[in-house]
Design a protein around this motif. Structure first.
Motif, mmCIF file in Angstrom:
data_model
loop_
_atom_site.group_PDB
_atom_site.id
_atom_site.type_symbol
_atom_site.label_atom_id
_atom_site.label_comp_id
_atom_site.label_asym_id
_atom_site.label_seq_id
_atom_site.Cartn_x
_atom_site.Cartn_y
_atom_site.Cartn_z
ATOM 1 N N GLY A 175 0.779 -1.319 0.017
ATOM 2 C CA GLY A 175 0.116 -0.063 -0.055
ATOM 3 C C GLY A 175 0.821 1.256 -0.143
ATOM 4 N N ASP A 176 0.586 2.184 0.953
ATOM 5 C CA ASP A 176 1.240 3.375 0.867
ATOM 6 C C ASP A 176 2.539 3.246 1.399
ATOM 7 O OD1 ASP A 176 -1.229 4.773 0.391
ATOM 8 O OD2 ASP A 176 -1.734 5.114 2.265
ATOM 9 N N LEU A 177 2.975 2.280 2.146
ATOM 10 C CA LEU A 177 4.302 2.089 2.584
ATOM 11 C C LEU A 177 5.167 1.807 1.330
ATOM 12 C CD1 LEU A 177 4.142 -0.141 5.737
ATOM 13 C CD2 LEU A 177 4.302 2.233 5.586
ATOM 14 N N GLY A 178 4.965 1.073 0.377
ATOM 15 C CA GLY A 178 5.458 0.643 -1.123
ATOM 16 C C GLY A 178 5.514 1.958 -1.693
ATOM 17 N N ALA A 179 4.833 2.965 -1.713
ATOM 18 C CA ALA A 179 4.668 4.275 -2.388
ATOM 19 C C ALA A 179 5.673 5.071 -1.975
ATOM 20 C CB ALA A 179 3.355 4.919 -2.520
ATOM 21 N N LEU A 180 5.748 5.220 -0.548
ATOM 22 C CA LEU A 180 6.798 5.944 0.279
ATOM 23 C C LEU A 180 8.339 5.368 -0.078
ATOM 24 C CD1 LEU A 180 5.138 6.733 3.621
ATOM 25 C CD2 LEU A 180 5.942 8.325 1.793
ATOM 26 N N TYR A 181 8.401 4.027 -0.085
ATOM 27 C CA TYR A 181 9.508 3.424 -0.269
ATOM 28 C C TYR A 181 10.137 3.667 -1.687
ATOM 29 C CZ TYR A 181 13.287 -0.342 -0.921
ATOM 30 O OH TYR A 181 14.422 -0.783 -1.220
ATOM 31 N N SER A 182 9.203 3.653 -2.624
ATOM 32 C CA SER A 182 9.545 4.059 -4.192
ATOM 33 C C SER A 182 10.097 5.449 -4.348
ATOM 34 C CB SER A 182 8.270 3.633 -5.088
ATOM 35 O OG SER A 182 8.110 2.286 -4.778
ATOM 36 N N ALA A 183 9.338 6.286 -3.537
ATOM 37 C CA ALA A 183 9.942 7.854 -3.503
ATOM 38 C C ALA A 183 11.111 8.047 -3.017
ATOM 39 C CB ALA A 183 8.909 8.566 -2.988
#
Length: 260
Positions: A175-183
């Motif tokens: 979820g959002d954790l994956g998006a933050l990690y990508s950024a």
């Protein structure tokens, strides 16, 4: 949000991270069983998460807090991935210490190779490696072993396993954790879009700032999430490890902060 709003948010998360670090730091030594491979691994990971969290607090206003937060997320993702098959994957992680020793011994200068102590250490290490080779050998090496052929010069896997975060995403959406990690990874890998956020053009000149309040705030949020979730994993592995105060923070304040 306005600059003042981000400053307020950063200050709040910073105080919360300080509180978390202080509470986790005062925990006493943990009794563990040598056979509890995931328990040992989770304690190692918690200690590194705590070190990273302290480093974020020391950095003050710096975009490089993103890099530390990324490392914390990666450690948390890694621990979650191991938690899917704790008995096998945690043992594999611990057994890799033997691979490191073996590679060091193999890389030693010729004059040391002839020493009796070297030969003794190499034989002992290779004996222990054979006990765990089903977890450590590459597919090529396993094939050679089945066919009765000599093993390749480098028979062992690299650690961590390639693309374990992609494997984790396939098993359980981040979820959002994956998006933050990508950024955060974009900044880690010198992505122009991420780097451009530190610069602005004005009348033919380029101005640079090492600080970005939004990203620094999110770094603190990531640190809270990674440290807090790792603490929960450790607490689940070692019952009654945490004080009532830490449990209260993780059970009420921590969750409320993430939801807000």
């Amino acid at each position: 949000m306005s600059v003042k709003t981000w400053e307020k948010e950063l200050a709040e998360y910073r105080l919360f991270l300080i509180r978390m670090v202080d509470l986790v730091s005062v925990q006493k030594g943990v009794e563990y069983k040598e056979s509890d491979h995931f328990g040992v691994m989770s304690l190692f990971f918690l200690s590194k998460q705590l070190t990273h969290a302290k480093s974020i607090l020391q950095l003050q206003h710096s975009r490089d807090s993103i890099l530390i937060a990324r490392s914390m997320f990666e450690g948390y993702f890694f621990l979650r991935w191991v938690q899917r098959e704790p008995e096998t994957r945690a043992l594999q992680w611990r057994a890799f210490e033997l691979v490191h020793h073996w590679r060091i011994l193999k890389a030693m200068p010729a004059e040391q190779v002839a020493l009796e102590e070297y030969q003794s250490r190499l034989v002992e290490t290779e004996e222990h490696l054979r006990e765990h080779e089903h977890l450590l050998l590459t597919e090529e090496a396993k094939g050679c072993k089945r066919r009765g052929e000599p093993l390749p010069l480098e028979p062992y896997l690299r650690w961590p396993p390639k693309k374990f975060i992609r494997i984790l995403r396939a098993e359980d959406s981040l979820g959002d954790l994956g998006a933050l990690y990508s950024a955060q990874s974009a900044y880690h890998h010198w992505d122009i879009g991420s780097m451009a956020r530190s610069h602005r053009r004005e009348e033919g000149s380029i101005f640079y700032s090492s600080s970005n309040l939004e990203e620094e705030t999110m770094a603190h949020v990531c640190a809270l999430a990674a440290l807090g979730e790792t603490v929960l994993i450790v607490n689940d592995q070692f019952k009654n490890l945490l004080t009532d105060e830490v449990e209260k923070v993780l059970g009420e304040d921590f969750v409320k902060t993430l939801e807000d």
